[in-house]
Design a protein around this motif. Structure first.
Motif, PDB file in Angstrom:
ATOM      1  N   ASP A   1       0.991  -1.256   0.051  1.00  0.00           N
ATOM      2  CA  ASP A   1      -0.189  -0.057  -0.055  1.00  0.00           C
ATOM      3  C   ASP A   1       0.848   1.315  -0.129  1.00  0.00           C
ATOM      4  OD1 ASP A   1      -1.504   2.171   0.755  1.00  0.00           O
ATOM      5  OD2 ASP A   1      -2.854   0.841   1.858  1.00  0.00           O
ATOM      6  N   PHE A   2       1.069   1.771  -1.180  1.00  0.00           N
ATOM      7  CA  PHE A   2       2.065   2.753  -1.306  1.00  0.00           C
ATOM      8  C   PHE A   2       1.723   4.130  -0.585  1.00  0.00           C
ATOM      9  CE2 PHE A   2       3.691   0.159  -4.961  1.00  0.00           C
ATOM     10  CZ  PHE A   2       5.047   0.122  -4.651  1.00  0.00           C
ATOM     11  N   LYS A   3       0.577   4.400  -0.454  1.00  0.00           N
ATOM     12  CA  LYS A   3      -0.088   5.854   0.182  1.00  0.00           C
ATOM     13  C   LYS A   3       0.300   5.633   1.628  1.00  0.00           C
ATOM     14  CE  LYS A   3      -4.299   7.459  -0.738  1.00  0.00           C
ATOM     15  NZ  LYS A   3      -5.851   7.547  -0.588  1.00  0.00           N
ATOM     16  N   MET A   4      -0.285   4.370   2.110  1.00  0.00           N
ATOM     17  CA  MET A   4      -0.095   4.238   3.659  1.00  0.00           C
ATOM     18  C   MET A   4       1.589   4.097   3.946  1.00  0.00           C
ATOM     19  SD  MET A   4      -1.440   3.210   6.545  1.00  0.00           S
ATOM     20  CE  MET A   4      -2.903   2.379   6.456  1.00  0.00           C
ATOM     21  N   GLY A   5       2.345   3.463   2.914  1.00  0.00           N
ATOM     22  CA  GLY A   5       3.815   3.303   3.282  1.00  0.00           C
ATOM     23  C   GLY A   5       4.473   4.399   3.153  1.00  0.00           C
ATOM     24  N   LEU A   6       4.109   5.619   2.297  1.00  0.00           N
ATOM     25  CA  LEU A   6       4.859   6.700   1.994  1.00  0.00           C
ATOM     26  C   LEU A   6       4.660   7.589   3.313  1.00  0.00           C
ATOM     27  CD1 LEU A   6       4.083   7.829  -1.730  1.00  0.00           C
ATOM     28  CD2 LEU A   6       6.191   7.420  -0.527  1.00  0.00           C
ATOM     29  N   LEU A   7       3.249   7.448   3.894  1.00  0.00           N
ATOM     30  CA  LEU A   7       3.065   8.299   5.431  1.00  0.00           C
ATOM     31  C   LEU A   7       3.941   7.597   6.362  1.00  0.00           C
ATOM     32  CD1 LEU A   7      -1.053   8.671   5.059  1.00  0.00           C
ATOM     33  CD2 LEU A   7       0.754  10.427   5.061  1.00  0.00           C
ATOM     34  N   LEU A   8       3.907   6.275   6.384  1.00  0.00           N
ATOM     35  CA  LEU A   8       4.795   5.819   7.440  1.00  0.00           C
ATOM     36  C   LEU A   8       6.175   6.052   7.147  1.00  0.00           C
ATOM     37  CD1 LEU A   8       3.181   2.195   7.193  1.00  0.00           C
ATOM     38  CD2 LEU A   8       3.274   3.813   9.473  1.00  0.00           C
ATOM     39  N   LEU A   9       6.634   6.285   5.827  1.00  0.00           N
ATOM     40  CA  LEU A   9       8.170   6.705   5.509  1.00  0.00           C
ATOM     41  C   LEU A   9       8.237   8.034   6.006  1.00  0.00           C
ATOM     42  CD1 LEU A   9      10.750   6.177   4.155  1.00  0.00           C
ATOM     43  CD2 LEU A   9       9.488   6.901   1.879  1.00  0.00           C
ATOM     44  N   LEU A  10       7.481   8.791   5.614  1.00  0.00           N
ATOM     45  CA  LEU A  10       7.631  10.274   5.901  1.00  0.00           C
ATOM     46  C   LEU A  10       7.662  10.362   7.608  1.00  0.00           C
ATOM     47  CD1 LEU A  10       7.596  12.871   4.491  1.00  0.00           C
ATOM     48  CD2 LEU A  10       5.045  13.047   5.417  1.00  0.00           C
ATOM     49  N   GLY A  11       6.933   9.736   8.120  1.00  0.00           N
ATOM     50  CA  GLY A  11       7.304   9.582   9.759  1.00  0.00           C
ATOM     51  C   GLY A  11       8.475   8.969  10.297  1.00  0.00           C
ATOM     52  N   GLY A  12       8.850   7.992   9.410  1.00  0.00           N
ATOM     53  CA  GLY A  12      10.176   7.188   9.629  1.00  0.00           C
ATOM     54  C   GLY A  12      11.477   7.883   9.425  1.00  0.00           C
ATOM     55  N   LEU A  13      11.289   9.017   8.202  1.00  0.00           N
ATOM     56  CA  LEU A  13      12.626   9.804   8.087  1.00  0.00           C
ATOM     57  C   LEU A  13      12.543  10.869   9.145  1.00  0.00           C
ATOM     58  CD1 LEU A  13      12.028  10.600   4.363  1.00  0.00           C
ATOM     59  CD2 LEU A  13      13.697   8.799   5.283  1.00  0.00           C
ATOM     60  N   VAL A  14      11.586  11.473   9.776  1.00  0.00           N
ATOM     61  CA  VAL A  14      11.747  12.388  10.660  1.00  0.00           C
ATOM     62  C   VAL A  14      12.143  11.684  12.173  1.00  0.00           C
ATOM     63  CG1 VAL A  14      10.340  13.842  12.110  1.00  0.00           C
ATOM     64  CG2 VAL A  14       9.957  13.904   9.744  1.00  0.00           C
ATOM     65  N   GLY A  15      11.597  10.296  12.403  1.00  0.00           N
ATOM     66  CA  GLY A  15      11.975   9.648  13.662  1.00  0.00           C
ATOM     67  C   GLY A  15      13.238   9.271  13.394  1.00  0.00           C
ATOM     68  N   GLY A  16      13.598   8.712  12.064  1.00  0.00           N
ATOM     69  CA  GLY A  16      15.392   8.465  12.059  1.00  0.00           C
ATOM     70  C   GLY A  16      16.274   9.500  12.121  1.00  0.00           C
ATOM     71  N   ALA A  17      15.860  10.596  11.617  1.00  0.00           N
ATOM     72  CA  ALA A  17      16.725  11.906  11.911  1.00  0.00           C
ATOM     73  C   ALA A  17      16.755  12.182  13.273  1.00  0.00           C
ATOM     74  CB  ALA A  17      16.326  12.812  10.997  1.00  0.00           C
ATOM     75  N   VAL A  18      15.676  12.169  14.133  1.00  0.00           N
ATOM     76  CA  VAL A  18      15.734  12.310  15.190  1.00  0.00           C
ATOM     77  C   VAL A  18      16.474  11.307  16.304  1.00  0.00           C
ATOM     78  CG1 VAL A  18      14.175  12.460  17.753  1.00  0.00           C
ATOM     79  CG2 VAL A  18      13.476  13.713  15.452  1.00  0.00           C
ATOM     80  N   GLY A  19      16.384  10.067  15.799  1.00  0.00           N
ATOM     81  CA  GLY A  19      16.987   8.838  16.576  1.00  0.00           C
ATOM     82  C   GLY A  19      18.461   9.103  16.363  1.00  0.00           C
ATOM     83  N   VAL A  20      19.014   9.394  15.089  1.00  0.00           N
ATOM     84  CA  VAL A  20      20.443   9.349  14.762  1.00  0.00           C
ATOM     85  C   VAL A  20      20.984  10.827  15.713  1.00  0.00           C
ATOM     86  CG1 VAL A  20      22.175   9.975  13.102  1.00  0.00           C
ATOM     87  CG2 VAL A  20      20.403   8.400  12.635  1.00  0.00           C
ATOM     88  N   ARG A  21      20.409  11.589  15.862  1.00  0.00           N
ATOM     89  CA  ARG A  21      20.754  12.741  16.569  1.00  0.00           C
ATOM     90  C   ARG A  21      20.757  12.561  18.147  1.00  0.00           C
ATOM     91  NH1 ARG A  21      21.733  17.358  13.762  1.00  0.00           N
ATOM     92  NH2 ARG A  21      20.791  17.535  11.879  1.00  0.00           N
ATOM     93  N   VAL A  22      19.745  11.677  18.296  1.00  0.00           N
ATOM     94  CA  VAL A  22      19.810  11.227  19.981  1.00  0.00           C
ATOM     95  C   VAL A  22      21.040  10.370  20.386  1.00  0.00           C
ATOM     96  CG1 VAL A  22      18.797   9.653  21.636  1.00  0.00           C
ATOM     97  CG2 VAL A  22      17.329  11.296  20.057  1.00  0.00           C
ATOM     98  N   ILE A  23      21.446   9.492  19.215  1.00  0.00           N
ATOM     99  CA  ILE A  23      22.705   8.847  19.592  1.00  0.00           C
ATOM    100  C   ILE A  23      23.888   9.398  19.231  1.00  0.00           C
ATOM    101  CG2 ILE A  23      24.023   6.892  17.721  1.00  0.00           C
ATOM    102  CD1 ILE A  23      22.133   5.368  19.546  1.00  0.00           C
ATOM    103  N   LYS A  24      23.838  10.309  18.420  1.00  0.00           N
ATOM    104  CA  LYS A  24      24.879  11.316  18.416  1.00  0.00           C
ATOM    105  C   LYS A  24      25.216  11.719  19.742  1.00  0.00           C
ATOM    106  CE  LYS A  24      27.087  15.113  15.577  1.00  0.00           C
ATOM    107  NZ  LYS A  24      28.357  14.286  14.935  1.00  0.00           N
ATOM    108  N   LEU A  25      24.333  12.450  20.278  1.00  0.00           N
ATOM    109  CA  LEU A  25      24.431  13.086  21.741  1.00  0.00           C
ATOM    110  C   LEU A  25      24.657  12.112  22.617  1.00  0.00           C
ATOM    111  CD1 LEU A  25      23.711  15.857  23.119  1.00  0.00           C
ATOM    112  CD2 LEU A  25      21.284  14.494  23.781  1.00  0.00           C
ATOM    113  N   LEU A  26      24.050  10.956  22.604  1.00  0.00           N
ATOM    114  CA  LEU A  26      24.572   9.779  23.584  1.00  0.00           C
ATOM    115  C   LEU A  26      25.991   9.429  23.087  1.00  0.00           C
ATOM    116  CD1 LEU A  26      21.369   7.475  23.373  1.00  0.00           C
ATOM    117  CD2 LEU A  26      22.041   8.823  25.320  1.00  0.00           C
ATOM    118  N   ILE A  27      26.683   9.447  22.171  1.00  0.00           N
ATOM    119  CA  ILE A  27      27.885   9.094  21.868  1.00  0.00           C
ATOM    120  C   ILE A  27      28.763  10.216  22.512  1.00  0.00           C
ATOM    121  CG2 ILE A  27      29.712   9.063  20.324  1.00  0.00           C
ATOM    122  CD1 ILE A  27      27.751   7.381  18.425  1.00  0.00           C
ATOM    123  N   ALA A  28      28.619  11.436  22.502  1.00  0.00           N
ATOM    124  CA  ALA A  28      29.255  12.525  23.256  1.00  0.00           C
ATOM    125  C   ALA A  28      29.092  12.527  24.399  1.00  0.00           C
ATOM    126  CB  ALA A  28      28.684  13.792  22.472  1.00  0.00           C
TER     127      ALA A  28
END
Lengths: 273, 311
Positions: free
Chosen positions: B80-107
């Motif tokens: 379901d590409f429509k559903m998938g794209l919405l999930l993906l949009l959320g995932g991209l934002v969440g992923g960017a937040v998560g990577v920053r969290v990891i960067k902070l945690l590493i620091a």
């Protein structure tokens, strides 16, 4: 009085010999020790971190020193110490403490100044039988010699035993009394020990120092070394990962997608995730 | 013993051990239909791979697994590409937040602790849920059908009312559901964060949520989940490589080979075993892994020092 002068004179000569022998074994030979072409001999001269690298083994050998015969003090074969050390670095570590009453987690920092990344000491007899503790410390033999004088009153001093534990668990620090093998060589008998460094030992030039002790004093010392370097493929990946992270990430993704599609093509199956 | 040097992890590892770990996780993937990323990272931690490298490289490995799955499902019309794209949009934002969290945690030197703790919580929840669900399924098999039918609608109603109350309702034709776009966006963001912090695809969260909460049909759920996971994992892998320098490509490649072979064996074996017994077995494996991680956190470590950055 005469005896005191003799001891002082002997100490002076031994000290002088130890100093000059840094540049060769000539003085040692003049004192009646066996001349050797190259001492210490470290083989191989280097190791390359390739794809299947899992650490390196180096053989360090030195001329056997049977010593003068008889039962006078200081007679008999010399005891040997081999010290291998990596380049000194300032080590920034995290201190683990109990948090929330249950978990061990990093809470606080400590800096150990000029600590070698890897440090191996092999001795033929227990260190206490080589020389006095302060002599060993001044020669850089043993973990205690790695303590910075400035650390004694600081947290680095308090956590120094933990540093040793951490490094020993990684096999980057090793201190052991080992049976040196006796091997016959063209220049005379040699005492041999194997130094094994784990894969975590960093790519660097390592210093190898060999000491011979008799009667609690250094009677000979020599220095050599070896190099651990990254192989071409390894260096390329590490450089790409560390200096061109975005490109590296894109390449990793492209290769993974290609591998995934290839797997799907070969097995023709659908996998859940 | 065949060893391999991991250039980013900067340590050697036994090649057969890595292939075996990949194989075990692939086997579970084939047996249970989950990616196994949530199990692979803790296993990598147990063999001494630095936490941040384990999580990031696991994401890289998931890219490969998800790409083959997505391709096959897309060909079958199960995405379901429509559903998938919405999930993906959320995932991209969440992923960017998560990577920053990891960067902070590493620091701050807390990455290893945070990743382990997150795993303990997630494995505990998933393992317990699977165990209870399997036991319930075994009992339900003995419960009369009429009684089960009476209970089912009552459980669904409260959730259904909540879903209907959310704004921006949209029809998703392929999934045959009408829900608010907020749901897939939020779900995608949650999975994106977990993907970065834990190095998982998130299928183990995504699939049950899509089935039980979004009421999507199972065949579309798996394809759509894989579609979203593929792009979330790509995003996380690139971000981890660019920002944290923690993707060990060689490690990911070896794990991929092992998991591919294991998945094929698992798929064959799953046809000969009973589903509920398999789920209980899986729950046992997950809970055992969680217990091992808990012990690693509460028992006094061999040395009271650790390297900065969770390495």
């Amino acid at each position: 009085m005469r005896r005191a002068l003799a001891v002082a004179g002997g100490g002076f000569l031994a000290g002088l010999a130890a100093l000059v022998s840094l540049r060769g074994a000539g003085i040692a030979a003049a004192q009646g020790e066996r001349p050797v072409a190259r001492d210490p001999l470290v083989e191989p001269a280097g190791a390359v971190i390739g794809v299947f690298y899992h650490g390196a083994r180096f053989t360090v050998s030195t001329a056997a020193d049977p010593g003068p015969p008889g039962s006078t003090p200081g007679a008999g074969p010399a005891a040997v110490a081999v010290v291998v050390s990596g380049p000194p670095v300032d080590l920034h570590l995290r201190i683990k403490r109990r948090v929330w009453g249950a978990f061990w987690a990093p809470a606080g920092d400590v800096i150990f100044e000029r600590v070698p990344e890897a440090y191996v000491v092999h001795t033929s007899v227990p260190p206490a039988e080589l020389a006095a503790a302060d002599v060993l410390r001044s020669l850089g033999i043993g973990y205690e010699s790695l303590r910075s004088p400035a650390d004694s009153a600081s947290e680095a001093g308090a956590f120094f035993p933990e540093l040793v534990r951490l490094k020993e668990s990684e096999k980057l620090f090793q201190a052991a009394v080992v049976p040196f093998r006796a091997e016959r060589a063209a220049g005379g008998d040699r005492l041999v020990t194997d130094v094994v460094l784990p894969a975590r030992a960093p790519a660097a030039t390592y210093r190898v120092r060999v000491f011979r002790f008799r009667g609690g004093r250094v009677v000979w010392r020599g220095e050599g070394g070896f190099t651990i370097s990254r192989g071409a493929a390894n260096a390329l990946l590490a450089t790409l990962a560390n200096r061109h992270g975005l490109l590296y990430g894109l390449v990793a993704v492209v290769v993974a997608v290609a591998a995934g599609l290839l797997v799907g093509f070969v097995f023709g199956s659908v996998k859940g995730h | 013993m065949l060893h391999i040097y991991l250039p980013v992890a900067e340590r050697g590892a036994n090649l057969l051990t890595l292939l075996g770990l990949g194989g075990v996780v692939g086997l579970l993937s084939g047996l249970f239909g989950v990616g196994g990323g949530f199990l692979l990272t803790p296993l990598l931690l147990m063999i001494g791979i630095p936490p941040a490298v384990a999580a990031a490289s696991d994401s890289n490995q998931i890219v490969a697994a998800a790409s083959s799955g997505t391709f096959a499902h897309a060909r079958s019309g199960n995405v379901d590409f429509k559903m998938g794209l919405l999930l993906l949009l959320g995932g991209l934002v969440g992923g960017a937040v998560g990577v920053r969290v990891i960067k902070l945690l590493i620091a701050t030197g807390q990455a290893g602790f945070a990743i382990r703790l997150t795993y303990v919580v997630m494995l505990g929840l998933i393992g317990s849920y699977m165990f209870v669900d399997s036991v319930r399924a075994l009992r339900t098999a003995r419960v009369p059908v009429a009684r089960a039918a009476r209970e089912a609608p009552r459980r669904a109603s409260a959730w259904a009312r909540l879903v209907q109350a959310l704004p921006w309702q949209v029809d998703f034709e392929r999934s045959a559901v009408r829900i608010s776009v907020v749901l897939p966006l939020a779900l995608g963001a949650l999975v994106g964060v977990l993907s970065a912090v834990m190095g998982v695809g998130g299928g183990f969260i995504m699939v049950p949520v899509m089935v039980y909460l979004l009421r999507m049909p199972m065949h579309v759920v798996v394809g759509t989940s894989l579609f979203q996971i593929l792009f979330t994992s790509v995003n996380v892998t690139v971000l981890q490589a660019a920002m944290n320098r923690t993707v060990d490509f060689l490690l990911a490649l070896v794990l991929l080979v092992g998991s591919t072979l294991g998945a094929q064996v698992g798929a064959l074996a799953s046809r000969r075993l009973k589903a509920d017994q398999l789920k209980i077995l899986m729950a046992g494996i997950i809970l055992a892994t969680m217990v091992a991680m808990v012990l690693g956190l509460v028992l006094r470590p061999a040395a009271l020092l650790s390297y900065e950055g969770g390495h």
